[in-house]
Design an enzyme around this catalytic site. Structure first.
Site, PDB file in Angstrom:
ATOM      1  CD  GLU A 162       7.553  -5.605 -87.643  1.00 47.45           C
ATOM      2  OE1 GLU A 162       7.931  -4.640 -87.893  1.00 47.45           O
ATOM      3  OE2 GLU A 162       6.786  -6.302 -86.829  1.00 47.45           O
ATOM      4  CD  GLU A 175      13.549  -0.381 -92.705  1.00 45.67           C
ATOM      5  OE1 GLU A 175      14.293  -1.456 -91.969  1.00 45.67           O
ATOM      6  OE2 GLU A 175      14.581   0.508 -93.077  1.00 45.67           O
TER       7      GLU A 175
END
Length: 968
Positions: free
Chosen positions: A117, A44
Site C-alpha cells: 500500500e 491510514e
C-alpha cells in the site's frame, strides 16, 4: 494535508442519513507527524489492508460489497486521522464496527503489507545497476495528484509557514519527495504511539442502542490495552514579534484565464486556541462578515478591485488547527500587484474598525445559522463528526461545541452590551496582531520540470545506495508482491450480510399534483421538513437557439447575483441571506428511462426558506424571472472571472468526471449538450470569455436566453413542506406563476423532434405533468479518443460504452456487472498493482457504462486493464458469492436514504414512479450469472457497442504517434 481537507477519501460511498435515523460511527486518533514522509497517511492506507482477526487484503474495500453501509471512508487531516462509517442495518453496524476496531488497533503490519500500500520499487534487470527503478504507490500518486492542484500547494504552504513550530510545519499527507524516506520500522513506531485507546476518540450518532456499541468497543478493543500517556499533544505556537513574508512557486495553469495574472497572494493572521468555543464561534462569524457575499468589506475592496479573479484559497476562518487562523487575499493577480493587495487588506481592516457592520448583515448571518440548524441533511451524522473533530482532538468540549443556540444567544448579548464588540475583535486579532503572514505564489514555467528532476534525483539516490544484493532482494520482493496481488483473496473471514437481508419493496413516497395559475403543474410532497419549505421549478430549454446553449451554464451562474427589479446586486444578496437559505439555478440534461437517444433539457431553479419567509422568497423569484438586471457589465465581469477561476481550479480534483463526460460525448444524442454544459468544453469556453476585453457581445446573449427560459411556458414546479405548511406553499407558488408572462409569440423547438411524455404515478389534480423530451431517431453513435494535454503528473482515464436504458432488464444486469468488475478486477489491477488512487466501473441512469481511473501514474496500461476487465467478465470468472456481494453494493446505493427535502425529486425530474423503481428493484434481484455474461458479451465485447475514450494528463509519446487520437 493542510486543513481538515482530507488527503485520503478513497472511493467509498457518500454518507446518506437513513430515512429513519442514521447510525454513523467513527474512531479518531490524534496523529501529529514530525516530518513530511506521510506516516499518518500511509498508516491510514495500511490499516485498511488486513488485521489480526480479518487477515485478508483490503477488507475495507471488500466490506463495500458485503454490507449495506451508507458510508465508509477514512480521512487524514493535519493532526488527526478519522475512520467513519454509517449504516441503517443494526447487524451491519456491528459487522462494520468489528472490522474498523480490529483494523485500527490490531492491523497486520507485516513488511509486505506495507510495500503493497505504501510503495514498491521494481526493475527489469537486477543485474544491471543502470536500470532505472520505478517508484510506485497509491499514496505517492495520490499526493502527486493533490499537489497538481495549485490551490492545494498554496494552502499547504500557508499552514506550514504560519504555524512553523510543530506538526503543522510538515505535510501530514506526505510530500512525494519525502515519502520514500519513511521506513517500515518508523511506520510501526508511529502506529504504536498514536493508534492506542488512550489516544482515541469514539463517536456514535443514531437510534441504535448505545449500550451495545459500548460493550462491543470495550470487548473488542479497550479491554485489551493498558492506559498510556500518548504524548501526542500539539504545543502552542509561539507568537511572532513582527509580520513575515514568503514567496513560493507553482506550475502555470493552462486552464486559468490570462497568462500574466496567475499570482496568488494572501494575508493571514494567527487566532486563539479553538477550544475556547465561544471565541471561536465569534471569530467564525466575524470572518464570514468580512468575506462572505458582495456586501462584505473584503469582497468590495478585493474582488471588485479588478486586481484578481477570486479570493485566494482558504479565504476566511480556519478552525482545523490548534490555533485558528484567518486568511484573505486574491488569486489571478499580476505579480507586480502583490503589494497593492496587501495594502488593500490593511486599509479594509481600518475601515471595518471605523465603521463596523450593518445590523442587517449580522441578522442575515444569524438567519443562516437558524436555517442550518433546521435543515435535515442526509450527511448530518458525518457533519457532526467533522464539526467536533478538531476541537475535540485538542481536548475541547464537543458538547459545548454543539450548543449553537446558546452561542447565538451569548453573541447577541455581547452585541447588545457593546455595539463595538466586533470592531474591537478586529482591532485585537487583526490590526494589533504581529503574527501576520503575507504569502505569495507565482507560476514558474520550469516548475514541473524541476519537480520531475528532483524526483529523478531522489530515485537515483535511492538506487545508488543499493548493493547488488539489495537490488536482488527488492526484485524478489516485487515478484512476491505481484504474485500475492494476483492470487484470489479468501474473504470468508469477513462478516457479511445476505441478499435476503435486503428489503424486497421500496417504501412509498406520497405525491400529489396540483396546478398553479390554471395550467402549470405543481408536485406537492408533504414531508417532516422541520419548519422549512423547499421550492423547485424546471423550465425547458427546447426553444433556446443552438448557438446560445453553451452560455446557459454562465446564465445560470450569474442570474441570481446581478440584482433584480429595484434591488441592485448587493441589496439582492442581502435579501437572499435574510429571507432564504439560498437561490440557485443549474442546467440539466435528463436522460429518458426508455430510450438512449431521448432526453429532456432545461434549467432547475432551487431554494429553501423558513416557513415564515415563504412570501418573501417567492417574491424574490418573481423579480428574478420578470426583471433580472442583465445589463450590469462591471458586475458581470467580476462574476465571469470568478466562475472561470472556479472551473479551472476544479479540474485536478475532478479529472475523472471530465474524462468520463468527454468519453461519452459521441455515444448518445445528449452527449454534446452534456459536454457543453459540464465538460472541458465549458471550462475552455469560460477561459476564453474571461480573457475577452469586451464582454458586451456575451452580455447581450443573456436577455436572449431569458426570453426563452424565464416565462410560464413549459414550466413545472415542486414543493416539499410539512402537511400544515402545504396550503400556504401552494398559494405562494400560484402567486409566483401568475406573476410570470407567457411568450409573446409561439416559439417552436429548435429541434423539431420533441415528444410529450406524461410523468406517471402522482395522484390528485386534473392536469398531467408533461415532460417535453428531445429525441433524435437519426443519431448515429461514433467512436472518438481524446487526449487533453495538461501539465499534471498523473492521469485521469475514462472509457465509455453505449448500453441500455433504465427500464431495459439489461440495465439491472449492467449495474451489478459494474460493481462486480470494480470489486473483483479493476480495484486490484488499477489501484493495487497499478498504483492509481482509484478506479472502477459505473453505469449512468442514461445507459452509459464507464470504466475510469483517478490520479493514475499509467494511461495506456490502464486502457489495457479495461480491456482485460471486459475479457474477465465475458469469461464468467466470478462466483455466486461475488454476484451476491455486487448486489449488496448496488442495493446499498439504490436504498441510500433520501432527505425530506429531496423526496419525490426523481419523480419530478426523471418521471420515475415508485412502481417503475419497484420493477427495476425486482430486475436487480433477478440478475444471474448467465445474464451477466450475456450483457458482457453483447455490450462490452470488442466491436459490439460503440465506445469513446478520453484522457486528461501529461504528454504521452504513444498517443502522439497514434493518429486515431485527437489531442486538445
Amino acid at each position: 494535508m493542510a486543513r481538515a481537507r482530507s488527503t485520503c477519501t478513497w472511493p467509498g460511498r457518500t454518507e446518506t442519513t437513513p430515512s429513519g435515523r442514521p447510525s454513523p460511527r467513527s474512531v479518531q486518533f490524534r496523529t501529529t507527524p514530525a516530518d513530511s514522509s506521510g506516516a499518518p497517511h500511509i498508516l491510514e492506507h495500511t490499516v485498511l489492508c488486513g488485521s489480526q482477526r480479518y487477515p485478508c487484503r483490503d477488507p475495507f474495500f471488500k466490506m463495500l460489497n458485503r454490507s449495506l453501509c451508507t458510508f465508509m471512508n477514512a480521512f487524514t487531516a493535519s493532526d488527526y486521522t478519522l475512520y467513519p462509517f454509517s449504516t441503517q442495518n443494526p447487524k451491519d453496524f456491528q459487522n462494520l464496527l468489528s472490522v474498523y476496531l480490529d483494523a485500527a488497533f490490531f492491523p497486520c503490519l507485516r513488511e509486505l503489507d506495507f510495500w503493497q500500500e505504501g510503495w514498491r520499487l521494481e526493475h527489469e534487470d537486477p543485474s544491471d545497476p543502470q536500470t532505472p527503478l520505478v517508484f510506485k504507490g497509491v499514496v505517492f500518486n495520490e499526493m502527486k495528484g493533490v499537489f497538481a492542484d495549485n490551490e492545494r500547494i498554496f494552502s499547504q504552504h500557508l499552514q506550514n509557514r504560519l504555524l512553523p513550530d510543530h506538526t503543522y510545519a510538515v505535510v501530514s499527507g506526505g510530500d512525494p519527495l519525502c515519502i520514500p524516506d519513511l521506513t517500515w520500522e518508523q511506520l510501526r513506531r508511529f502506529h504504536a504511539t498514536h493508534y492506542h485507546p488512550s489516544n482515541a476518540r469514539f463517536f456514535t450518532y443514531g437510534n441504535f442502542p448505545l449500550e451495545q456499541h459500548l460493550r462491543q468497543i470495550h470487548e473488542e478493543a479497550l479491554s485489551k490495552f493498558q492506559k498510556i500517556e500518548p504524548r501526542t499533544a500539539v504545543p502552542a505556537q509561539k507568537p511572532w514579534d513582527q509580520p513575515r513574508e514568503f514567496q513560493i512557486s507553482c506550475a502555470p495553469d493552462s486552464l486559468a484565464a490570462g497568462s500574466s495574472g496567475q499570482t496568488t497572494v494572501s494575508v493571514s493572521f494567527l487566532l486563539p486556541h479553538i477550544t475556547d468555543t465561544f471565541e471561536a464561534f465569534t471569530l467564525s462569524l466575524l470572518s464570514s462578515l468580512l468575506v462572505s457575499g458582495p456586501s462584505a468589506p473584503f469582497y468590495q475592496s478585493l474582488i471588485e478591485s479588478g486586481l484578481g479573479t477570486g479570493f485566494s484559497p482558504d479565504a476566511g476562518y480556519n478552525g482545523c488547527t490548534r490555533e485558528a487562523y484567518f486568511s484573505v487575499g486574491l488569486q489571478g493577480v499580476a505579480e507586480e500587484d502583490v503589494g497593492a493587495v496587501r495594502d488593500l487588506v490593511d486599509r479594509t481592516l481600518d475601515g471595518v474598525i471605523e465603521k463596523g457592520f450593518e445590523a442587517d448583515r449580522i441578522e442575515a448571518l444569524l438567519h443562516k445559522i437558524e436555517i442550518q440548524m433546521k435543515h435535515q441533511s442526509v450527511s448530518f451524522g458525518l457533519a457532526l463528526t467533522l464539526h467536533i473533530a478538531s476541537c475535540w482532538n485538542h481536548d475541547g468540549d464537543p458538547v459545548e461545541l454543539l450548543k449553537l443556540g446558546a452561542q447565538v444567544a451569548q453573541f447577541r448579548k455581547c452585541l447588545e452590551d457593546n455595539p463595538k464588540f466586533l470592531q474591537e475583535k478586529v482591532q485585537q486579532y487583526f490590526k494589533n496582531n504581529q503574527h501576520k503572514l503575507t504569502l505569495s505564489m507565482t507560476p514558474d514555467d520550469k516548475y514541473s520540470e524541476k519537480q520531475m528532476q528532483m524526483e529523478a534525483e531522489k530515485l537515483k539516490q535511492k538506487v545508488s545506495s543499493l548493493s547488488p544484493e539489495d537490488k536482488q532482494r527488492l526484485h524478489e520482493k516485487g515478484l512476491e508482491l505481484q504474485a500475492q496481488q494476483s492470487q484470489p483473496q479468501d474473504a470468508s473471514c469477513l462478516p457479511a450480510l445476505k441478499v435476503s437481508d435486503i428489503e424486497p419493496r421500496i417504501p412509498a413516497t406520497d405525491l400529489e399534483v396540483a396546478t398553479a395559475a390554471g395550467d402549470v403543474p405543481v408536485q406537492c410532497c408533504a414531508q417532516p421538513t422541520n419548519g422549512l419549505v423547499y421550492f423547485r421549478a424546471f423550465a425547458s430549454l427546447n426553444t433556446v437557439p443552438e448557438e446560445l446553449r453553451p452560455y446557459v451554464p454562465l446564465f445560470c451562474s450569474v442570474l441570481t447575483k446581478l440584482g433584480c427589479g429595484s434591488l441592485d446586486y448587493r441589496e439582492q444578496a442581502q435579501q437572499v441571506e435574510l429571507k432564504t437559505g439560498g437561490l440557485a439555478a443549474s442546467p440539466q440534461v435528463l436522460p429518458d428511462d426508455t430510450h438512449l437517444d431521448t432526453y429532456e433539457q432545461g434549467v432547475l431553479f432551487s431554494s429553501l426558506c423558513l416557513d415564515r419567509n415563504l412570501p418573501d422568497m417567492m417574491r424574490l423569484w418573481s423579480e428574478i424571472f420578470n426583471s433580472p438586471r442583465l445589463e450590469e457589465e462591471e458586475r458581470f465581469r467580476v462574476l465571469v472571472k470568478m466562475t472561470a477561476q472556479e472551473l479551472a481550479n476544479g479540474v485536478p480534483d475532478s479529472g475523472h468526471l471530465y474524462a468520463s463526460t468527454r468519453a461519452g460525448r459521441t455515444l448518445a444524442s445528449a452527449g454534446d449538450l452534456q459536454e457543453a454544459f459540464g465538460g472541458m468544453d465549458q471550462v475552455r469556453l469560460m477561459k476564453r470569455i474571461a480573457e475577452t476585453a469586451d464582454l458586451t457581445p456575451v452580455l447581450k446573449k443573456l436577455p436572449r436566453i431569458k426570453k426563452h427560459l424565464l416565462n410560464r411556458d413549459s414550466l413545472r414546479c415542486a414543493v416539499n413542506a410539512t402537511p400544515q405548511q402545504m396550503p400556504q406553499a401552494q398559494r405562494a407558488v400560484d402567486g409566483f406563476v401568475r406573476s410570470l408572462s407567457r411568450s409573446q409569440k409561439e416559439r417552436k423547438p429548435v429541434r423539431p423532434q420533441v415528444v410529450e411524455k406524461p410523468a406517471p404515478g402522482a395522484a390528485g389534480g386534473s392536469a398531467p405533468v408533461l415532460r417535453k423530451l428531445v429525441t433524435d431517431p437519426t443519431f448515429k453513435p461514433c467512436q472518438m479518443k481524446t487526449h487533453f494535454l495538461l501539465p499534471f503528473p498523473v492521469n485521469y482515464v475514462a472509457e465509455c460504452v453505449r448500453t441500455a436504458p433504465y427500464t431495459d432488464p439489461d440495465h439491472a444486469s449492467l449495474q451489478v456487472l459494474a460493481r462486480l468488475m470494480t470489486a473483483k478486477f479493476l480495484h486490484v489491477e488499477i489501484r493495487e498493482k497499478g498504483g492509481a488512487y482509484g478506479g472502477g466501473a459505473r453505469l449512468s441512469h442514461g445507459g452509459i457504462f464507464t470504466l475510469f481511473s483517478y490520479r493514475d501514474p499509467r494511461s495506456m496500461e490502464t486502457l489495457q486493464s479495461f480491456a482485460e476487465a471486459v475479457d474477465w467478465a465475458r469469461s464468467g470468472r466470478f462466483t455466486q458469492q461475488d454476484i451476491d456481494e455486487a448486489k449488496l453494493s448496488v442495493f446499498a446505493s439504490v436504498d441510500a436514504p433520501v432527505a425530506p427535502s429531496d423526496r419525490g425529486l426523481d419523480h419530478f425530474l426523471y418521471g420515475l414512479s415508485d412502481e417503475m423503481k419497484q420493477v427495476h428493484r425486482e430486475q436487480l434481484f433477478a440478475v444471474c450469472r448467465e445474464g451477466l455474461v450475456d450483457v458482457s458479451n453483447r455490450y462490452l465485447g470488442t466491436g459490439r457497442s460503440t465506445r469513446g475514450v478520453a484522457l486528461l494528463g501529461p504528454e504521452n509519446s504513444r498517443i502522439a504517434k497514434d493518429p486515431s487520437w485527437i489531442i486538445r
